[in-house]
Design a protein around this motif. Structure first.
Motif, PDB file in Angstrom:
ATOM      1  N   ILE A   6       0.880  -1.281  -0.020  1.00  0.00           N
ATOM      2  CA  ILE A   6       0.059   0.124   0.094  1.00  0.00           C
ATOM      3  C   ILE A   6       0.912   1.165  -0.081  1.00  0.00           C
ATOM      4  CG2 ILE A   6      -1.904   1.370   1.384  1.00  0.00           C
ATOM      5  CD1 ILE A   6      -2.899  -1.267   2.436  1.00  0.00           C
ATOM      6  N   ASP A   7       0.622   2.090  -0.963  1.00  0.00           N
ATOM      7  CA  ASP A   7       1.531   3.390  -1.183  1.00  0.00           C
ATOM      8  C   ASP A   7       0.604   4.449  -0.365  1.00  0.00           C
ATOM      9  OD1 ASP A   7       3.345   5.332  -1.847  1.00  0.00           O
ATOM     10  OD2 ASP A   7       2.447   5.413  -3.924  1.00  0.00           O
ATOM     11  N   THR A   8       1.059   4.700   1.071  1.00  0.00           N
ATOM     12  CA  THR A   8       0.163   5.439   1.565  1.00  0.00           C
ATOM     13  C   THR A   8       0.669   6.884   1.474  1.00  0.00           C
ATOM     14  OG1 THR A   8       1.971   5.541   3.357  1.00  0.00           O
ATOM     15  CG2 THR A   8      -0.075   3.898   3.626  1.00  0.00           C
ATOM     16  N   PRO A   9      -0.433   7.972   1.345  1.00  0.00           N
ATOM     17  CA  PRO A   9       0.034   9.229   1.043  1.00  0.00           C
ATOM     18  C   PRO A   9       0.497   9.928   2.276  1.00  0.00           C
ATOM     19  CG  PRO A   9      -2.449   8.923   1.322  1.00  0.00           C
ATOM     20  CD  PRO A   9      -1.932   7.542   1.513  1.00  0.00           C
ATOM     21  N   VAL A  51      -6.016   1.188  -7.893  1.00  0.00           N
ATOM     22  CA  VAL A  51      -6.082   2.662  -7.504  1.00  0.00           C
ATOM     23  C   VAL A  51      -7.415   2.809  -6.800  1.00  0.00           C
ATOM     24  CG1 VAL A  51      -6.207   5.179  -8.105  1.00  0.00           C
ATOM     25  CG2 VAL A  51      -4.805   3.319  -9.398  1.00  0.00           C
ATOM     26  N   TRP A  52      -7.574   3.442  -5.594  1.00  0.00           N
ATOM     27  CA  TRP A  52      -8.502   3.428  -4.385  1.00  0.00           C
ATOM     28  C   TRP A  52      -8.776   5.163  -4.294  1.00  0.00           C
ATOM     29  CZ3 TRP A  52      -9.442   5.557   0.228  1.00  0.00           C
ATOM     30  CH2 TRP A  52     -10.982   5.295   0.736  1.00  0.00           C
ATOM     31  N   SER A  79       6.951  -5.763  -7.624  1.00  0.00           N
ATOM     32  CA  SER A  79       6.463  -4.663  -8.504  1.00  0.00           C
ATOM     33  C   SER A  79       5.526  -5.195  -9.475  1.00  0.00           C
ATOM     34  CB  SER A  79       7.388  -3.893  -9.183  1.00  0.00           C
ATOM     35  OG  SER A  79       6.930  -2.809 -10.108  1.00  0.00           O
ATOM     36  N   PRO A  80       4.331  -4.553  -9.850  1.00  0.00           N
ATOM     37  CA  PRO A  80       3.912  -3.297  -9.307  1.00  0.00           C
ATOM     38  C   PRO A  80       3.190  -3.045  -7.766  1.00  0.00           C
ATOM     39  CG  PRO A  80       2.097  -3.882 -10.626  1.00  0.00           C
ATOM     40  CD  PRO A  80       3.275  -5.159 -10.643  1.00  0.00           C
ATOM     41  N   CYS A  81       3.224  -2.025  -7.469  1.00  0.00           N
ATOM     42  CA  CYS A  81       2.520  -1.744  -5.942  1.00  0.00           C
ATOM     43  C   CYS A  81       1.314  -2.121  -6.052  1.00  0.00           C
ATOM     44  CB  CYS A  81       2.691  -0.212  -5.912  1.00  0.00           C
ATOM     45  SG  CYS A  81       2.106   0.185  -4.252  1.00  0.00           S
ATOM     46  N   SER A  82       0.637  -2.847  -4.975  1.00  0.00           N
ATOM     47  CA  SER A  82      -0.571  -3.394  -5.252  1.00  0.00           C
ATOM     48  C   SER A  82      -1.769  -2.007  -5.065  1.00  0.00           C
ATOM     49  CB  SER A  82      -0.873  -4.192  -3.838  1.00  0.00           C
ATOM     50  OG  SER A  82       0.153  -5.221  -3.790  1.00  0.00           O
ATOM     51  N   LEU A  83      -1.503  -1.130  -4.352  1.00  0.00           N
ATOM     52  CA  LEU A  83      -2.605  -0.051  -4.073  1.00  0.00           C
ATOM     53  C   LEU A  83      -2.012   1.182  -3.786  1.00  0.00           C
ATOM     54  CD1 LEU A  83      -5.965   0.161  -3.816  1.00  0.00           C
ATOM     55  CD2 LEU A  83      -5.409   0.164  -1.343  1.00  0.00           C
TER      56      LEU A  83
END
Length: 795
Positions: A37-40, A522-523, A487-491
């Motif tokens: 999870i690529d957190t903001p 992408v959520w 890779s790729p990042c899941s989310l």
């Protein structure tokens, strides 16, 4: 579970335990498939707002669900400490200006701001029950990372070096968006448009050849000094006679050609258009398309320069007023009309944008628009409607991405210049460089053998930094095997307002570096609005501070609200203290029904052992539970926690508590030995099995109360249990409606004649299908006699 009710005080012991024991630490060697999870990253110097709290709560639901599905979840917390917000905070706190402060001293002020910034955001996330991999800062996988750390900035610089070597970065002098407030170039994606009060000024120009007066309406009279052409629409018969003639600009007496061009709109103003440098994007395109040489009259600080003549040195607004006064004095102002004008403004400072020519570095994107449209179609979007925002933005891109900024507290552009020949010196990858204060990693220029160098003073656009976040967490450039495998990042979870910036730039840059789409999913979270549907904000006075929520109710009611309200199909989430408090009632109900069930020890009876003794009532509730398991598995996979939460809430309150538990509790107690031991055990097994399953289904949503109850039941951490799957379906002749209607019929009948629910029913006649649950009916409703036929009741 001795407390009467679940309360916010019950949460602290749990989240502190999770933090201390690093329960959710990432294990690179677990052998499990990685879900990332690529957190903001939130800014550390501003408190977490309600939108961020909601987004992170949902991210945590995703992470917890995926752990229970057998994934090794990479879920790090990033903290944004770069760029304009930090600099603006330093300017405000220390009453300084970046333009008047020496660079090293200004950076010291920024560091003081960061030192004073409490990690309030980290504390809020902890209290919200977020299961980040680590609560410690570091460079290991899953650690908290900071965007101004040497390791993070080094990776940003390495991506620049890679893109430079690919021939994708160039320097050029061209017109850029300039924010006078922030004192830096900004990209198109960082511009908002506001309807601001302005004046439409009708001004007299003179035609050189005929002496006639023509009237031109403009909102930017101070730019008359930069006018290079007057245009009218080719279909506008009023002005056809002016073709080939010239106009003399008022006050500045500059001769400019008059030409037909469709850029002029017949129904706007007088139909004549003054083309100057530069009032808006239309001017920029017109000058470029017609090969006109611009005259820049506005300085970087938002004041007029020598090209503005007698307006030199005045701020733009004052220059407008002074020029209008002079025009009016000379009889050249026909009229002035108050209007609302769509004005480009900086999304951060809200200052109106100026268009100024200067040298900047650009990353090529125009050449890759077709590729980016293909990339935009690859990830799954939740909800799908959000993809259109991205595609529309890609289709609107009209210039390459200006990636250099004239600020201080950001990642430096890693370049030096030979003072002798001007050769650009690009360093090798592997460390963080600060060219403005460090010597280059060479002693002689490779081109001319010169030994004196000048370091680049510009820094990167903050989005050039932020766009490496998925690369950073997946160890790009640090651990090749790990990156290629995972890779790729899941989310990528984020808000819709930064689709055109953070999402787009990440997809673009990472595609240019890797040749692939960096995200599988992408959520997009939407706006949090109040009860009236108005977007929450501090300026509107309708915002809710997550700290207040946590202090009043704790995290679990807020998390329950988020799931119940979080329907992406309707886009905006309605929030209020009343709604959050209302969601908390379901948590209280779950606590109470759990305390009741904990009275009955299951003795770990298995389904196989108890199977022969399950009644139709038990089988019915197990079938109802199966439908919830199916729903949760189906919906959680597509990031929909709303629909299962709605059904789970109804199940807890109605199907389970009001009907099954009411019918079966006497069998579970069996105080008068009216049921066999096996029938009693079947009830106890079913109560415990249903509760444990409900807890597992709810555990991603409300992790702390489910952890506490499940540990009391099983002595295990629920968050590392397997997510429920259907064990067996039963053929039962009863439906939920059958059970609910019959119970309601009996309760209503008693109520209508003033009897209490505990009073005896002399005889109940019901349909044959209720034959196999008659013992539970008799016991639950105090029925003396039950028979089968057309329904009736004798009290």
């Amino acid at each position: 579970m001795n407390e009467k009710n679940w309360s916010k005080e019950s949460e602290k012991e749990i989240y502190e335990e999770w933090k201390e024991k690093q329960v959710y630490a990432f294990n690179k060697n677990s052998g499990k498939k990685v879900y990332s999870i690529d957190t903001p990253p939130p800014y550390v110097n501003t408190p977490v707002h309600i939108g961020q709290a909601t987004t992170y709560v949902f991210m945590d639901m995703f992470a917890r669900y995926k752990r229970m599905k057998g994934y090794e979840v990479l879920f790090p917390l990033g903290l944004d400490r770069n760029g304009l917000p930090i600099e603006m905070a330093a300017e405000k706190e220390f009453n300084i200006k970046i333009t008047e402060t020496e660079r090293e001293k200004f950076i010291e002020y920024c560091n003081k701001v960061l030192e004073k910034s409490s990690l309030a955001s980290v504390e809020s996330f902890l209290k919200l029950g977020i299961s980040f991999n680590s609560w410690k800062k570091g460079n290991n996988i899953g650690d908290i990372y900071e965007t101004d750390s040497p390791d993070y900035r080094a990776l940003t610089q390495e991506t620049f070096i890679d893109l430079w070597n690919k021939g994708l970065i160039y320097e050029d002098e061209r017109v850029n968006n300039w924010c006078p407030g922030c004192q830096t170039t900004i990209a198109d994606a960082e511009i908002d448009y506001l309807e601001l009060p302005s004046f439409f000024n009708e001004i007299k120009f003179k035609v050189k050849e005929t002496g006639e007066e023509i009237i031109i309406a403009t909102t930017r009279p101070e730019l008359i000094c930069t006018c290079e052409m007057i245009c009218y629409n080719p279909n506008d018969e009023r002005y056809i006679h002016l073709e080939g003639k010239h106009a003399i600009t008022p006050i500045f007496n500059k001769e400019v050609p008059i030409k037909p061009d469709p850029v002029a709109q017949m129904d706007k103003g007088t139909g004549l258009m003054m083309m100057c440098s530069f009032g808006d994007v239309t001017d920029i395109r017109f000058f470029r398309d017609n090969g006109l040489k611009p005259t820049i009259a506005i300085n970087k600080d938002g004041t007029m320069n020598e090209n503005a003549g007698f307006l030199n040195g005045l701020p733009v607004k004052e220059a407008q007023k002074k020029l209008i006064m002079e025009l009016d004095k000379r009889g050249l102002l026909v009229k002035q009309q108050k209007i609302k004008h769509r004005t480009p403004v900086c999304e951060r400072s809200k200052d109106p944008i100026e268009f100024i020519g200067m040298k900047e570095f650009y990353l090529k994107q125009l050449d890759f628009i077709p590729d980016m449209l293909k990339i935009a179609k690859q990830p799954k979007f939740y909800a799908e409607e959000s993809r259109k925002i991205l595609i529309d933005w890609i289709n609107s891109v009209s210039i390459d991405w200006p990636i250099s900024r004239r600020r201080y507290y950001a990642t430096e552009i890693p370049l030096w210049y030979c003072e002798t020949c001007g050769e650009k010196i690009l360093p090798p990858k592997g460390k963080y460089y600060r060219p403005w204060k460090e010597n280059p990693p060479i002693e002689k220029c490779p081109k001319c053998n010169g030994t004196t160098f000048r370091g680049e003073e510009r820094v990167f656009d903050t989005w050039f930094d932020s766009s490496i976040s998925p690369l950073y967490i997946l160890r790009y450039g640090r651990d090749k095997e790990f990156f290629e495998k995972n890779s790729p990042c899941s989310l990528r979870p984020q808000g819709k307002e930064i689709i055109r910036t953070w999402l787009y730039y990440t997809l673009l840059k990472d595609y240019l570096l890797t040749g692939k789409c960096i995200f599988e999913n992408v959520w997009i979270n939407y706006h949090i609005v109040d009860n009236n549907g108005k977007k929450m904000s501090k300026s509107a006075g309708n915002g809710i501070d997550p700290k207040d929520v946590l202090n009043r109710y704790g995290a679990e009611p807020f998390r329950m609200w988020a799931s119940l309200e979080g329907n992406l199909e309707k886009q905006d989430f309605r929030c209020s203290f009343e709604r959050i408090e209302g969601a908390g009632k379901t948590i209280s109900k779950l606590w109470n029904v759990s305390k009741f069930i904990l009275l009955f020890k299951n003795n770990h009876t298995t389904r196989e052992e108890i199977e022969p003794y399950l009644t139709d009532l038990d089988k019915w509730i197990l079938n109802e539970l199966n439908s919830l398991i199916i729903e949760a598995n189906k919906c959680y996979e597509i990031y929909d926690f709303h629909n299962p939460a709605i059904k789970l809430r109804h199940f807890i309150w109605e199907t389970f508590s009001s009907h099954y538990v009411e019918l079966v509790k006497n069998r579970a107690y069996n105080q008068n030995n009216e049921f066999t031991r096996e029938q009693q055990n079947a009830a106890i097994y079913t109560l415990n099995h249903v509760l444990k399953t409900i807890l597992k289904l709810l555990s991603p949503i409300i992790p702390m109360i489910t952890y506490r109850i499940y540990y009391s039941l099983e002595g295990k951490d629920i968050h590392f249990e397997e997510f429920p799957v259907i064990e067996r379906e039963y053929l039962v002749g009863l439906t939920k409606e059958d059970i609910i209607n019959l119970n309601s019929f009996i309760w209503k009948s008693k109520k209508d004649v003033g009897k209490s629910l505990k009073e005896e029913v002399k005889e109940l006649v019901v349909e044959e299908k209720f034959k196999y649950i008659q013992h539970d009916l008799i016991s639950a409703h105090n029925i003396r006699k039950i028979s089968f036929g057309e329904r009736k009741i004798i009290l």
